[in-house]
Structure formats: structure tokens, C-alpha cells
Write a protein that holds these residues in place. Structure first.
Motif, mmCIF file in Angstrom:
data_model
loop_
_atom_site.group_PDB
_atom_site.id
_atom_site.type_symbol
_atom_site.label_atom_id
_atom_site.label_comp_id
_atom_site.label_asym_id
_atom_site.label_seq_id
_atom_site.Cartn_x
_atom_site.Cartn_y
_atom_site.Cartn_z
ATOM 1 N N TRP A 109 0.812 -1.216 0.000
ATOM 2 C CA TRP A 109 0.000 0.000 0.000
ATOM 3 C C TRP A 109 0.849 1.272 0.000
ATOM 4 C CZ3 TRP A 109 -4.559 -1.042 3.926
ATOM 5 C CH2 TRP A 109 -5.309 -2.118 3.454
ATOM 6 N N SER A 110 2.148 1.141 0.177
ATOM 7 C CA SER A 110 3.025 2.306 0.206
ATOM 8 C C SER A 110 3.679 2.593 -1.137
ATOM 9 C CB SER A 110 4.123 2.106 1.269
ATOM 10 O OG SER A 110 3.557 1.930 2.551
ATOM 11 N N ARG A 111 3.480 1.756 -2.122
ATOM 12 C CA ARG A 111 4.051 1.992 -3.448
ATOM 13 C C ARG A 111 3.262 3.093 -4.146
ATOM 14 N NH1 ARG A 111 8.790 0.008 -5.363
ATOM 15 N NH2 ARG A 111 7.844 -0.007 -7.423
ATOM 16 N N GLY A 112 3.997 3.987 -4.825
ATOM 17 C CA GLY A 112 3.346 5.059 -5.553
ATOM 18 C C GLY A 112 2.733 6.111 -4.658
ATOM 19 N N GLY A 113 3.227 6.238 -3.434
ATOM 20 C CA GLY A 113 2.669 7.208 -2.495
ATOM 21 C C GLY A 113 1.833 6.525 -1.435
ATOM 22 N N VAL A 114 1.736 7.145 -0.277
ATOM 23 C CA VAL A 114 1.026 6.534 0.847
ATOM 24 C C VAL A 114 -0.432 6.956 0.919
ATOM 25 C CG1 VAL A 114 3.121 6.280 2.213
ATOM 26 C CG2 VAL A 114 1.826 8.405 2.348
ATOM 27 N N GLN A 115 -0.885 7.907 0.072
ATOM 28 C CA GLN A 115 -2.286 8.317 0.084
ATOM 29 C C GLN A 115 -3.169 7.161 -0.372
ATOM 30 O OE1 GLN A 115 -2.246 11.682 -2.515
ATOM 31 N NE2 GLN A 115 -1.600 13.119 -0.919
ATOM 32 N N MET A 116 -4.312 7.026 0.282
ATOM 33 C CA MET A 116 -5.170 5.880 0.001
ATOM 34 C C MET A 116 -6.632 6.303 -0.060
ATOM 35 S SD MET A 116 -3.538 2.709 2.095
ATOM 36 C CE MET A 116 -4.470 1.634 1.003
ATOM 37 N N THR A 117 -7.420 5.462 -0.736
ATOM 38 C CA THR A 117 -8.871 5.630 -0.846
ATOM 39 C C THR A 117 -9.543 4.373 -0.309
ATOM 40 O OG1 THR A 117 -8.637 7.043 -2.794
ATOM 41 C CG2 THR A 117 -10.788 6.039 -2.424
ATOM 42 N N GLY A 118 -10.569 4.576 0.505
ATOM 43 C CA GLY A 118 -11.263 3.441 1.094
ATOM 44 C C GLY A 118 -12.772 3.564 0.935
ATOM 45 N N THR A 119 -13.477 2.522 1.296
ATOM 46 C CA THR A 119 -14.934 2.470 1.136
ATOM 47 C C THR A 119 -15.597 2.083 2.450
ATOM 48 O OG1 THR A 119 -14.795 0.171 0.400
ATOM 49 C CG2 THR A 119 -14.810 1.887 -1.303
ATOM 50 N N VAL A 120 -16.826 2.532 2.595
ATOM 51 C CA VAL A 120 -17.685 2.167 3.718
ATOM 52 C C VAL A 120 -19.023 1.720 3.133
ATOM 53 C CG1 VAL A 120 -18.861 2.929 5.809
ATOM 54 C CG2 VAL A 120 -16.578 3.806 5.271
ATOM 55 N N PHE A 121 -19.431 0.497 3.423
ATOM 56 C CA PHE A 121 -20.673 -0.051 2.897
ATOM 57 C C PHE A 121 -21.715 -0.119 4.007
ATOM 58 C CE2 PHE A 121 -17.558 -1.707 -0.120
ATOM 59 C CZ PHE A 121 -18.209 -1.481 -1.326
ATOM 60 N N LEU A 122 -22.946 0.258 3.651
ATOM 61 C CA LEU A 122 -24.080 0.167 4.571
ATOM 62 C C LEU A 122 -25.262 -0.469 3.844
ATOM 63 C CD1 LEU A 122 -24.188 3.558 6.523
ATOM 64 C CD2 LEU A 122 -23.454 1.335 7.386
ATOM 65 N N HIS A 123 -25.972 -1.325 4.534
ATOM 66 C CA HIS A 123 -27.210 -1.906 4.005
ATOM 67 C C HIS A 123 -28.379 -1.120 4.595
ATOM 68 C CE1 HIS A 123 -25.583 -5.588 2.065
ATOM 69 N NE2 HIS A 123 -24.589 -5.352 2.911
ATOM 70 N N CYS A 124 -29.206 -0.560 3.722
ATOM 71 C CA CYS A 124 -30.341 0.266 4.162
ATOM 72 C C CYS A 124 -31.635 -0.241 3.525
ATOM 73 C CB CYS A 124 -30.128 1.736 3.781
ATOM 74 S SG CYS A 124 -28.692 2.500 4.557
ATOM 75 N N ASP A 125 -32.739 0.283 4.071
ATOM 76 C CA ASP A 125 -34.045 -0.039 3.524
ATOM 77 C C ASP A 125 -34.237 0.694 2.190
ATOM 78 O OD1 ASP A 125 -36.768 -1.320 4.203
ATOM 79 O OD2 ASP A 125 -37.276 0.737 3.588
ATOM 80 N N HIS A 126 -35.144 0.184 1.363
ATOM 81 C CA HIS A 126 -35.387 0.817 0.070
ATOM 82 C C HIS A 126 -35.880 2.255 0.211
ATOM 83 C CE1 HIS A 126 -35.327 -3.443 -1.182
ATOM 84 N NE2 HIS A 126 -34.927 -2.962 -2.336
ATOM 85 N N GLY A 127 -36.510 2.569 1.315
ATOM 86 C CA GLY A 127 -37.007 3.922 1.513
ATOM 87 C C GLY A 127 -36.034 4.855 2.199
ATOM 88 N N ALA A 128 -34.751 4.488 2.305
ATOM 89 C CA ALA A 128 -33.760 5.315 2.986
ATOM 90 C C ALA A 128 -33.552 6.627 2.237
ATOM 91 C CB ALA A 128 -32.447 4.557 3.102
#
Length: 356
Positions: A243-262
Motif C-alpha cells: 500500500w506504500s508503493r506510488g505514495g502513501v495516500q489511500m482511498t477506502g470504502t464504507v458499505f451500509l445496508h439500508c431499507d429501500h425507503g432510505a
């Protein structure tokens, strides 16, 4: 001079000369360090004082012990001379390694001070560490060989073994094939810039930071303070994440399961608000989108950025924690629900069918 006085004179004179030489060298190095504070070499060389004094003392004893005319020394002159030779060789090897270490550390310190790129600093640190270990091994092997040559029996043994050196070399090469493979892999890692000390890596499903690299193994410190020791050939023969190759800046994700009416728009605004309040977010970017829909829920994905892996983990946890708490408090209907009863209106329809 009386033989009873020669021994303390030679011993005392050698010790005094050794102490005086060590003091003089230390004073010279102190003055050089005071005049050139930008160069740490002179201060690092002061650590070689003990090794230098032992070399001088062994050399003085070896050159003067026969002049003592002390009967026990005269009767065992060969043994005493061999012991002093061994001490001189060992102290000389120690001095060479100490001087080389001071020179290498001084060069690395000046490079690290003048370079702002942490990736280059880690690469040079890895190379310097392996170079010093190679130098130490080479000097130790040469010193051990020189010590063995001081014994006449080992000289004859060495001469007789030269005739079968080819066969022994082949057998040793086959037997040490794995060790030699790791050795060359260590050089490949050091100078091929594949992985460096301080890099964040994922190996065998474990996330951690490279803590140490030797010629044969590599140590990874995991997030829960465990140490994973792996042969260096693993990193030259199998894929791994760095993860340190090409710079240490990183992008991550957060997943949430919600109701269809959210309320997706409100969730998007809340994520933006959470990121602005999170000091670990580097401000490079963010996003929120519905990436999947199932019969019971929708999958909401938030994208966040950070300057390194540690901050990214903190940002992801903060967004997930605060977003769930906000949904529970403000929009509980947006959370996933498991329907155990009939659909709305199904009961009335069934009752109406029964009355007909």
C-alpha cells in the motif's frame, strides 16, 4: 632491568599508551564534531574508541611481551603469541565493522535529513541495513578464517580440502539451495525496491507494516502487535499488496445496508458533514452512491480518502459509526427490516374474501 620490573613496566606502559591514544583520538573527534555539526560522522566514530584501544593494546602486547623476560611467558611464548594474535584479529574485525557502520549511518542520516520523500528514505534505509549485514558477515568470515590460519593443524587441513573443493561446493550448493535462494532474494528486495522497511503490506491475508528485512527473512508487524516472519523469497515468488508503493495516500470504502425507503440525499449530506468533522480526512475526495439493490435492502457505498493507511482506517470507522448512530436516531425506518407479518392490506383482503 630486573625481570620482576619488566613485566609491570611493559604492561603498565602498554596500558598507558593505549589510554592516551584513545583519549587523543576522542578529543580530535570531539573537536571535529564541534566544527562540523552538520556531519554526524565524527560523533558516530567515537563509538569505535573501545575497539581501537583493544587493537592498540593487543598490538603493543604482541610486540613487547617477549621483552619482559618473565619465565612463564618465555616458556609459553607460542601460546601467548597465538592468543594475542587472535585478540588482535578479533578486535580488528570489530573496529572495521564499527567504522563501516559509522560511515554508513552518517551517510544515511544526511540523506534522510535532506530528502523529503519518505518512500526514498525507507528504500535507502532498507538498502543500508542489508549492506551493513553483508559487510558484517564478510568481515566475520574473513576474521574467522584468519584466526583458523594461526593454527598449523588447520593450515594442513585447509590444504588437503582444496583438492575436493569442487565436490564440496556442489554438495553445499544443493544442500543450501533454499538458503541461497533467500539470500539472493534479499538482495533483489533491497535493490529492486519491491518492499521497504516501513511499508504497509498485506501478505497471506494479514495487514501490517514491514518492521525488519534481513538477507533471509522479513518481519511484518500486524495491527494487533503480532510479528509475522516470512522468508524473503515469498515476496519474489508470490503476489502481495504494498500500500506504500506510488505514495502513501489511500482511498477506502464504507458499505451500509439500508431499507429501500432510505433518504439517500440526506445520507450523502451527513457523510459530507462527518468528513468535515474528522481530522484524519485529507480532503482529497469523497462520494456516496447506491451500488446494489437486493429484494430486501439497498447497498450504499461511501468513498473516503486519507493520507495513509492508518488514517484511512480511522476515517472509515468514524464514518460508519457516526452514520449508523445518526440513522438510528433520526431515520430508524432507513435501517434494514425483516418482515414477519403479512403485507399491508393483505389481512383486509382475506377477511373480505371470507365474508362473500
Amino acid at each position: 632491568m630486573n625481570s620482576a620490573l619488566r613485566l609491570p613496566t611493559v604492561l603498565g606502559g602498554s596500558i598507558l599508551l593505549t589510554l592516551a591514544a584513545g583519549w587523543a583520538v576522542d578529543m580530535v573527534l570531539r573537536r571535529a564534531d564541534a566544527r562540523h555539526p552538520e556531519t554526524p560522522l565524527w560523533n558516530l566514530l567515537r563509538r569505535c574508541r573501545r575497539a581501537l584501544q583493544i587493537v592498540l593494546l593487543a598490538a603493543l602486547f604482541k610486540g613487547a611481551y617477549r621483552q619482559t623476560a618473565w619465565p612463564p611467558l618465555q616458556d609459553n611464548a607460542a601460546t601467548v603469541g597465538r592468543i594475542l594474535s587472535l585478540a588482535l584479529i578479533g578486535a580488528g574485525a570489530w573496529l572495521i565493522v564499527a567504522v563501516a557502520s559509522a560511515v554508513v549511518e552518517s551517510g544515511y542520516a544526511r540523506y534522510a535529513t535532506g530528502t523529503r520523500d519518505p518512500a526514498r528514505v525507507r528504500r535507502v534505509r532498507t538498502q543500508v541495513t542489508l549492506i551493513m549485514r553483508v559487510v558484517t558477515v564478510v568481515v566475520a568470515v574473513i576474521a574467522a578464517a584468519a584466526m583458523l590460519l594461526t593454527f598449523p593443524s588447520f593450515r594442513a587441513l585447509g590444504t588437503s580440502m582444496l583438492a575436493s573443493a569442487g565436490i564440496i561446493g556442489i554438495v553445499a550448493g544443493v544442500a543450501a539451495q533454499s538458503t541461497l535462494g533467500n539470500l539472493f532474494a534479499g538482495f533483489q528486495i533491497a535493490f529492486g525496491d519491491m518492499v521497504r522497511i516501513g511499508d504497509t503490506v498485506v501478505v497471506a491475508g494479514e495487514w501490517g507494516v514491514v518492521e525488519d528485512i534481513t538477507l533471509t527473512f522479513l518481519a511484518v508487524r500486524t495491527w494487533d502487535e503480532r510479528r509475522i516472519t516470512m522468508p524473503v523469497s515469498y515476496f519474489t515468488t508470490r503476489p502481495f499488496e504494498n500500500w506504500s508503493r506510488g505514495g502513501v495516500q489511500m482511498t477506502g470504502t464504507v458499505f451500509l445496508h439500508c431499507d429501500h425507503g432510505a433518504p439517500v440525499d440526506l445520507i450523502r449530506d451527513k457523510v459530507h458533514e462527518i468528513l468535515h468533522d474528522c481530522p484524519q480526512w485529507d480532503g482529497r475526495g469523497w462520494d456516496l452512491a447506491v451500488t446494489e439493490a437486493t429484494p430486501s435492502t439497498i447497498v450504499v457505498r461511501a468513498i473516503v480518502t486519507a493520507k495513509d493507511a492508518d488514517d484511512l482506517w480511522t476515517v472509515r470507522c468514524a464514518v460508519r459509526e457516526r452514520l449508523v448512530a445518526w440513522l438510528v436516531e433520526k431515520h430508524p425506518d432507513a435501517l434494514p427490516r425483516v418482515l414477519l407479518g403479512p403485507a399491508p392490506g393483505a389481512g383486509d383482503a382475506a377477511a373480505g374474501d371470507g365474508t362473500r
